[in-house]
Design a protein around this motif. Structure first.
Motif, short mmCIF file in Angstrom:
data_model
loop_
_atom_site.label_atom_id
_atom_site.label_comp_id
_atom_site.label_asym_id
_atom_site.label_seq_id
_atom_site.Cartn_x
_atom_site.Cartn_y
_atom_site.Cartn_z
N GLU A 54 22.75 -25.97 28.65
CA GLU A 54 21.98 -26.59 27.56
C GLU A 54 21.38 -27.93 28.00
N ARG A 55 22.18 -28.73 28.69
CA ARG A 55 21.69 -30.04 29.18
C ARG A 55 20.61 -29.83 30.24
N LEU A 56 20.80 -28.85 31.10
CA LEU A 56 19.80 -28.56 32.13
C LEU A 56 18.48 -28.14 31.50
N ALA A 57 18.54 -27.34 30.44
CA ALA A 57 17.32 -26.94 29.73
C ALA A 57 16.63 -28.16 29.13
N GLN A 58 17.42 -29.09 28.61
CA GLN A 58 16.87 -30.33 28.05
C GLN A 58 16.20 -31.16 29.14
N LEU A 59 16.81 -31.22 30.31
CA LEU A 59 16.25 -31.98 31.43
C LEU A 59 14.94 -31.35 31.91
N HIS A 60 14.87 -30.04 31.90
CA HIS A 60 13.62 -29.36 32.25
C HIS A 60 12.53 -29.71 31.24
N GLU A 61 12.90 -29.78 29.97
CA GLU A 61 11.94 -30.14 28.94
C GLU A 61 11.45 -31.58 29.12
N ILE A 62 12.36 -32.49 29.48
CA ILE A 62 11.99 -33.87 29.76
C ILE A 62 11.00 -33.93 30.92
N ALA A 63 11.30 -33.18 31.97
CA ALA A 63 10.43 -33.17 33.14
C ALA A 63 9.05 -32.62 32.80
N GLU A 64 9.01 -31.58 31.99
CA GLU A 64 7.74 -30.94 31.64
C GLU A 64 6.91 -31.78 30.69
N LYS A 65 7.56 -32.42 29.71
CA LYS A 65 6.82 -33.14 28.66
C LYS A 65 6.56 -34.60 28.97
N LEU A 66 7.40 -35.22 29.81
CA LEU A 66 7.28 -36.66 30.02
C LEU A 66 7.04 -37.05 31.48
N LEU A 67 7.76 -36.42 32.40
CA LEU A 67 7.72 -36.88 33.79
C LEU A 67 6.60 -36.24 34.62
N SER A 68 6.03 -35.16 34.14
CA SER A 68 4.98 -34.49 34.91
C SER A 68 3.82 -34.11 34.00
N ASN A 69 2.72 -33.79 34.64
CA ASN A 69 1.57 -33.22 33.95
C ASN A 69 1.49 -31.76 34.40
N PRO A 70 1.97 -30.83 33.59
CA PRO A 70 2.06 -29.44 34.04
C PRO A 70 0.73 -28.78 34.36
N VAL A 71 -0.37 -29.39 33.99
CA VAL A 71 -1.68 -28.83 34.33
C VAL A 71 -1.95 -28.99 35.83
N ILE A 72 -1.52 -30.12 36.41
CA ILE A 72 -1.83 -30.39 37.82
C ILE A 72 -0.59 -30.59 38.68
N GLU A 73 0.60 -30.63 38.08
CA GLU A 73 1.81 -30.92 38.85
C GLU A 73 2.88 -29.85 38.63
N ASP A 74 3.68 -29.64 39.67
CA ASP A 74 4.88 -28.82 39.60
C ASP A 74 6.08 -29.76 39.66
N PHE A 75 7.23 -29.32 39.16
CA PHE A 75 8.43 -30.14 39.27
C PHE A 75 9.62 -29.28 39.58
N GLU A 76 10.63 -29.92 40.16
CA GLU A 76 11.93 -29.29 40.42
C GLU A 76 13.01 -30.22 39.93
N VAL A 77 14.04 -29.66 39.32
CA VAL A 77 15.17 -30.43 38.83
C VAL A 77 16.37 -30.09 39.71
N HIS A 78 17.01 -31.12 40.27
CA HIS A 78 18.17 -30.94 41.14
C HIS A 78 19.35 -31.73 40.57
N VAL A 79 20.51 -31.12 40.48
CA VAL A 79 21.71 -31.82 40.07
C VAL A 79 22.42 -32.29 41.33
N SER A 80 22.67 -33.60 41.40
CA SER A 80 23.31 -34.17 42.59
C SER A 80 24.81 -34.28 42.39
#
Length: 80
Positions: A54-80
């Motif tokens: 559930e938290r990972l899904a939330q982090l993906h949503e943060i990356a998609e909506k705030l940290l990246s522009n999905p029109v021109i950017e791709d993102f990857e989420v990594h847990v360290s």
């Protein structure tokens, strides 16, 4: 507490002027053999508790909506 890294890169078909500038400067500085340079962004997030599905899904949503522009950017989420 867990650390999550979000790497954001321009999609391959998008022109990367900063990457091209670095690529052009490398031979002038004596560095050879670098075929391509792409510039990106890295975000490090410290989150409370464990990284559940559930938290990972939330982090993906943060990356998609705030940290990246999905029109021109791709993102990857990594847990360290």
């Amino acid at each position: 507490m867990a650390r999550v890294v979000v790497d954001v890169m321009l999609k391959p078909e998008i022109l990367d002027p900063q990457g091209k500038a670095v690529q052009g400067a490398l031979p002038r500085l004596g560095f050879e053999g670098v075929r391509e340079v792409r510039q990106g962004k890295r975000f490090e997030l410290e989150v409370d508790g464990e990284v559940t599905e559930e938290r990972l899904a939330q982090l993906h949503e943060i990356a998609e909506k705030l940290l990246s522009n999905p029109v021109i950017e791709d993102f990857e989420v990594h847990v360290s």
